[in-house]
Design a protein around this motif. Structure first.
Motif, short mmCIF file in Angstrom:
data_model
loop_
_atom_site.label_atom_id
_atom_site.label_comp_id
_atom_site.label_asym_id
_atom_site.label_seq_id
_atom_site.Cartn_x
_atom_site.Cartn_y
_atom_site.Cartn_z
N ALA A 22 0.13 -56.94 13.73
CA ALA A 22 -0.74 -56.68 12.58
C ALA A 22 -1.99 -57.56 12.70
O ALA A 22 -1.94 -58.68 13.19
CB ALA A 22 -0.01 -57.00 11.28
N THR A 24 -4.60 -59.83 10.95
CA THR A 24 -4.70 -60.63 9.71
C THR A 24 -5.99 -61.46 9.77
O THR A 24 -6.58 -61.62 10.83
CB THR A 24 -3.49 -61.57 9.54
OG1 THR A 24 -3.40 -62.41 10.70
CG2 THR A 24 -2.19 -60.79 9.40
N GLN A 41 4.75 -58.78 12.79
CA GLN A 41 5.41 -58.60 11.49
C GLN A 41 6.53 -57.58 11.66
O GLN A 41 6.45 -56.70 12.52
CB GLN A 41 4.38 -58.08 10.47
CG GLN A 41 3.32 -59.09 10.10
CD GLN A 41 2.31 -58.52 9.10
OE1 GLN A 41 2.33 -57.32 8.80
NE2 GLN A 41 1.45 -59.36 8.59
N SER A 43 8.50 -54.20 11.14
CA SER A 43 7.90 -52.88 10.91
C SER A 43 8.10 -52.41 9.47
O SER A 43 7.35 -51.56 8.98
CB SER A 43 8.48 -51.86 11.89
OG SER A 43 9.89 -51.97 11.93
N LEU A 46 4.99 -52.32 7.24
CA LEU A 46 4.13 -51.15 7.34
C LEU A 46 4.70 -49.99 6.51
O LEU A 46 3.98 -49.29 5.80
CB LEU A 46 4.02 -50.74 8.81
CG LEU A 46 2.91 -49.79 9.22
CD1 LEU A 46 1.55 -50.39 8.90
CD2 LEU A 46 2.99 -49.47 10.70
N ARG A 353 -8.51 -52.66 18.66
CA ARG A 353 -8.55 -52.41 17.22
C ARG A 353 -9.60 -51.36 16.87
O ARG A 353 -9.35 -50.41 16.12
CB ARG A 353 -8.86 -53.72 16.47
CG ARG A 353 -8.55 -53.66 14.98
CD ARG A 353 -9.29 -54.72 14.18
NE ARG A 353 -10.70 -54.40 14.04
CZ ARG A 353 -11.20 -53.53 13.16
NH1 ARG A 353 -10.40 -52.87 12.35
NH2 ARG A 353 -12.50 -53.29 13.11
#
Length: 473
Positions: A22, A24, A41, A43, A46, A353
């Motif tokens: 993730a 952040t 993180q 799942s 999400l 990203r």
């Protein structure tokens, strides 16, 4: 992004890992520069956030593109309307299947590796990109033999000048006063270009004039607080396990000490590395930080994907692969559109990203039959990171990539504080490297984007006594 665009549609995320990566602490530093952390993180985070997302934890075994089906290792199959492949890349290991050779491809694996390091007295690091740089700087209390194929460290990001500026941080440097600031201008000459080692990629790098290190007051790279020894212009020729090495009856070397002839090593090591320059070093581990290869293997069999020279799945400017309804983003893909003159693909988190976000927008636009413009993040190559505890910003064709001999470099360097290099072509700024707290990134970003003719400013462009931002607000 897809889950937001299509709240009533099911979005499946198929992943081999029990965690997701993730983003952040996201911060938009300027128009094109972004800073963020990458965090693992569960799942479930999400799935809680988006009720229409279902995370399937299993590796992909096979793709049947003609049937629009994905088969997973756990024996299940999933139909898709549109598919985006984001399987990233794998570390390029110098030797597969050797328990003493560790591959490192991102900061996570680098941190995990550091925990294993506690027992080690000496390691050999192979590679010269961002990961190798960070690793060598972070390692404490352990001898490091660093084998690089180039003349200077950090070849992916820097020229030799920036490398020397940074390498001070690996050595014990006494505070010297006064700090002088030096500005210089270079044109690239053919003869200097020819001196570059053939191992370096011809697309990368530009040679500096012979006096580039003036004002840096270079120390020898021998007195390391970190205990790092760099072997330049070499690669790994062969690796031997302890037993093989004993049978060879050859000599390995001790860690090189200042001003002394290198002596044979009496210690027995788990593994031995022979370099192409003929030297052999024993160590506890070899770290292979030699870049990545796109992770395309699970998807190629039975599918006729067009692939790039680097092995990635070719994508057009809407992130579509050569097969219908299949998109790709991040390290697995190869950008095959005509790029902006100051953008190029590099397998970095920032681009992964941006590509993922843009691919989702393209998938949505195609589904709804809408047209979409190329995302602004592909206008200018821009990356911000940290090396050796300095902020590092690279913009545009920062290493004169693809500009041939038709460019000049301007340089400003204040030892221990900042290193600023700009790449100029026909009076226009094409790229820049900024190391330290220079506060020039937004100004330079604008100057590269608007391609203003800067010939009139000459070397004053880098004059620290002139507030350049005021000129170009």
């Amino acid at each position: 992004k897809l889950a937001m665009e299509f709240p009533s549609e099911d979005v499946l995320l198929i992943t081999a890992a029990p965690v997701i990566k993730a983003i952040t602490n996201f911060k938009q530093v300027s128009k094109t520069l972004e800073e963020f952390d990458v965090e693992e993180q569960p799942s479930s985070v999400l799935e809680k956030q988006y009720p229409n997302i279902k995370v399937i934890q299993s590796a992909v075994k096979h793709l049947k593109s003609d049937e629009h089906k994905i088969f997973t290792e756990d024996g299940r199959e999933y139909m898709y309307e549109k598919l985006c492949l984001c399987a990233g890349a794998k570390p390029k290991l110098i030797f597969e299947g050797n328990p003493y050779v560790l591959g490192i491809r991102d900061t996570d694996s680098a941190q995990a590796f550091q925990k294993n390091l506690a027992q080690s007295q000496r390691i050999v690091v192979v590679g010269n990109g961002g990961i190798a740089l960070e690793l060598v700087y972070e390692i404490q209390g352990c001898e490091v033999i660093w084998a690089i194929k180039d003349k200077a460290i950090g070849n992916t990001f820097f020229d030799a000048g920036a490398a020397e500026f940074l390498i001070q941080k690996l050595t014990v440097v006494k505070q010297e006063t006064p700090i002088e600031c030096k500005r210089t201008k270079y044109t690239t000459e053919g003869s200097e270009e020819e001196e570059r080692p053939t191992a370096a990629s011809d697309e990368l790098g530009s040679a500096l004039g012979p006096d580039w290190h003036q004002g840096l007051q270079l120390k020898g790279t021998k007195e390391f607080s970190h205990k790092v020894h760099i072997e330049i212009l070499c690669e790994v020729k062969k690796i031997y396990l302890q037993q093989e090495f004993i049978q060879l009856q050859r000599t390995s070397l001790t860690f090189p000490k200042e001003e002394k002839n290198v002596e044979p090593d009496e210690v027995l090591w788990p593994i031995y590395v022979e370099l192409t320059n003929g030297k052999i070093y024993g160590c506890d581990f070899v770290v292979s930080a030699t870049g990545v290869v796109p992770n395309v293997k699970p998807f190629l069999h039975g599918n006729n994907f067009a692939t790039g020279e680097d092995g990635g799945l070719k994508v057009d400017k809407h992130m579509r692969t050569s097969l219908p309804d299949i998109y790709a983003a991040g390290d697995i893909c190869t950008a095959s559109w005509e790029p902006s003159p100051v953008w190029h693909q590099m397998r970095l988190w920032t681009q992964a990203r941006q590509m993922g976000w843009y691919a989702a927008k393209c998938m949505a636009a195609d589904t709804l039959g809408e047209s979409i413009d190329m995302d602004f993040s592909f206008e200018l190559f821009a990356h911000v990171t940290k090396f050796f505890n300095y902020k590092v910003v690279v913009l545009g064709k920062y290493n004169a990539q693809g500009l041939g001999l038709d460019h000049e470099l301007m340089l400003r360097c204040t030892k221990g504080q900042e290193y600023v290099k700009v790449v100029m072509q026909n009076g226009r700024m094409m790229g820049a490297v900024l190391i330290g707290e220079t506060d020039l990134e937004e100004t330079f970003e604008n100057l590269i984007l608007n391609q203003m003719d800067l010939s009139a400013y000459g070397e004053d462009l880098l004059n620290p006594d002139i507030d350049i931002e005021d000129y170009f607000d």
